[in-house]
Enzyme design. Structure first.
Site, short mmCIF file in Angstrom:
data_model
loop_
_atom_site.label_atom_id
_atom_site.label_comp_id
_atom_site.label_asym_id
_atom_site.label_seq_id
_atom_site.Cartn_x
_atom_site.Cartn_y
_atom_site.Cartn_z
N TYR A 338 40.65 40.74 54.62
CA TYR A 338 41.40 40.08 53.54
C TYR A 338 40.55 38.96 52.94
CZ TYR A 338 45.71 38.16 51.35
OH TYR A 338 46.68 37.72 50.48
N CYS A 339 40.38 38.97 51.62
CA CYS A 339 39.68 37.92 50.89
C CYS A 339 38.26 37.74 51.46
CB CYS A 339 40.49 36.63 50.93
SG CYS A 339 39.87 35.31 49.86
N VAL A 340 37.87 36.52 51.84
CA VAL A 340 36.53 36.32 52.38
C VAL A 340 36.36 37.05 53.71
CG1 VAL A 340 37.07 34.15 53.56
CG2 VAL A 340 34.73 34.60 52.84
#
Length: 602
Positions: A338-340
């Site tokens: 998720y995301c970074v």
């Protein structure tokens, strides 16, 4: 309110009790002094340091570039001034006609989605309507000045546009007592008691921020991690310097043979995926037959200063894979980033591909970027000069203070995440509503210096991962060697990982990529349980060609994408086995979920 007050607009703005009003104003001054003391005290002791001068310098330098373009050609200067003055004259003439009783169409109107000017007096009261239109004319002119400054580079234009929006958002008449009709009525109606409470809250929030304003977005007294947030049952089965690994208790007799490893971002905390039972993706996945493991990153301090992207890959993902193999006796794993956390997962997959490590059999990315050409407004904060200044700050403590990162994210949507709370808390004097999502948003985390520097330089500044020049542990990474199936989720209104950025990033993987676009934004588009029947998602085959062409031919499906993802996972391998409990096969249980790391405060 009497009938006379209703019939006379001006009578709505009178002091009901002058004596009480004067007494409360004196209390406002007294409480304001406490707020000032809370701000000054940490600076006198050296606990807090101001970086405001550097930030203002950056803004002035950027906007001066725009000013130079318009000022160096006298005709351009005259044209720009004329455009602004014509807008003012149209507004003035329209206001005079309206005062004489004519029906006049507004010179300019706010965007229908703009929540700031919804009070009736912004339209019906001529004074406030004039203020509103004057502000909108000036704002749009300033935005035009940036958009039409032809001789500045795109990064400078992007920064200038961002700074202009921050300035104009801050200067909105809705943010000031005397120019906001709703605030003014409320203040006069309660004899300024709201301002007394507001100044008290301001002092409390500066004190809580240790000299910096820490705007409360939710009633934090109503939430506690492990009690009414992050409550899905599970156990911590691994712990090291950068993370804990949680294994969740099964709720089905059979589970997919391949366990599921979730790699969340460390820029905020993993329990966004486990807010409460109704919103929890983790709980939903467990209930749908996945053996779920989640990495819970440490909230780092100076001890993690030298922990780099490589450390997070090895001690986070690789050690978790080792522990999962021991706990389940299964080599093959489905992984989510998720995301970074997704960027880290992509880096790990490229490194594993180079070394013949095939433990991860499918990868799912939630609003994660690998190509940073179209990375949105966060790129405003990334250039050589700003990164160097940030690295200098991080050297002092070994980490970036979580409040700095939280402030940057809030600025991306200042009209949603800053100014409404300034008005509600400090001018209306009201406590914010208890909202789990905003509590999580304010539960900030620190960034280890080495990791954050690597991320900013290699991803945002130099875009090395898709260029094939990113190097981890002596290995140049090549995403095209990642041949496993990929489920790549973007969200349509994402301001952190824009849908276009995720779409373009899909083209760099070497295997089959299933690109899915969900409605809403970076959080709500992901945390969207099927039972809520909210939003929608689009599917349209491979991420090829132009994004707008893909979207034009995509199929829209109402509701959540969660079941679609589960179907995709099972299409890769639907083999089931008996459910596994945490602690099996002599795996040591350290503590109950959600563990100690997620409870650490920045």
């Amino acid at each position: 309110m009497s009938e006379a007050h209703d019939n006379s607009p001006m009578l709505r703005y009178i002091v009901e009790n002058p004596e009480a009003f004067a007494q409360n104003l004196a209390r406002v001054v007294e409480e304001g002094g406490k707020a000032l003391a809370a701000y000054v005290r940490p600076r006198e002791t050296g606990e807090a340091q101001d970086a405001m001068a550097d930030q203002i310098t950056e803004v002035v330098k950027t906007l001066s570039r725009v000013g130079e373009y318009w000022m160096k050609d006298p005709q351009r200067t005259i044209d720009a001034q004329t455009r602004l003055m014509n807008g003012y004259m149209d507004l003035w003439n329209g206001t005079l006609k309206r005062m004489s009783g004519e029906e006049v169409k507004p010179t300019v109107e706010p965007d229908p989605r703009d929540k700031r000017f919804r009070d009736d007096d912004w339209t019906e009261n001529r004074f406030f309507d004039f203020l509103k239109q004057l502000y909108l004319i000036t704002t749009r002119w300033a935005e035009m000045m940036v958009a039409e400054a032809a001789e500045i580079d795109e990064h400078t234009r992007h920064k200038a546009d961002f700074y202009v929006r921050q300035i104009t958002n801050a200067l909105s008449p809705s943010n000031f007592l005397l120019t906001n009709p709703e605030l003014l009525r409320e203040t006069l109606g309660c004899n300024a008691q709201n301002l007394v409470r507001g100044m008290q809250m301001l002092a409390e929030d500066i004190e809580a921020g240790r000299g910096d304003l820490r705007i409360r977005q939710s009633d934090g007294t109503q939430f506690k991690v492990g009690e009414n947030l992050a409550t899905t049952p599970g156990k911590v089965i691994m712990q090291n310097d950068v993370c804990q690994l949680i294994q969740y208790e099964p709720t089905t007799e059979k589970v997919l043979k391949r366990p599921l490893l979730i790699v969340p971002p460390w820029i905020n905390k993993f329990y966004i995926l486990d807010l409460n039972p109704e919103k929890s993706f983790i709980r939903w996945a467990v209930e749908h037959g996945h053996t779920v493991f989640v990495i819970s990153w440490v909230n780092p301090d100076e001890c993690q200063a030298r922990k780099s992207f490589e450390h997070y890959m090895r001690e986070g993902i690789f050690e978790s894979l080792d522990k999962i193999r021991r706990a389940t006796q299964v080599e093959e794993v489905n992984a989510i980033g998720y995301c970074v956390g997704g960027t880290l997962l992509a880096v790990a997959l490229a490194w594993m591909a180079a070394h013949g490590d095939e433990r991860i059999k499918t990868a799912t990315f939630f609003t994660a970027q690998v190509d940073f050409r179209h990375a949105g407004d966060l790129k405003v904060f990334v250039d050589e000069e700003q990164i160097a200044a940030l690295e200098k700050q991080m050297q002092q403590k070994g980490y970036l203070d979580g409040r700095k990162m939280a402030a940057a994210f809030n600025m991306l949507r200042s009209n949603d995440l800053i100014w409404p709370y300034v008005i509600n808390n400090y001018l209306r004097g009201k406590d914010p509503f208890p909202f789990d999502l905003l509590y999580w948003n304010s539960d900030s985390t620190r960034m280890p210096a080495a990791n954050h520097s690597f991320y900013l330089r290699n991803c945002y500044l130099e875009n090395r991962l898709t260029a094939g020049t990113m190097e981890i542990a002596g290995e140049k990474l090549d995403l095209s060697k990642v041949k496993i199936p990929v489920f790549n989720l973007a969200t349509r209104e994402d301001h952190i990982a824009p849908a276009l950025s995720v779409f373009e990033g899909s083209k760099y993987f070497g295997g089959d990529v299933h690109y899915v676009l969900a409605g809403s934004g970076h959080i709500a588009g992901v945390v969207n349980p099927p039972e809520k029947k909210k939003y929608q998602y689009w599917t349209g085959g491979k991420a090829e060609g132009a994004f707008q062409d893909w979207l034009a031919h995509a199929t829209e499906t109402p509701g959540s994408w969660w079941q679609h993802w589960d179907d995709w996972i099972r299409a890769q391998d639907s083999t089931e086995v008996k459910a596994r409990k945490p602690g099996a096969r002599r795996v040591k249980i350290i503590e109950d979920a959600p563990g100690a790391y997620v409870k650490m405060q920045a």
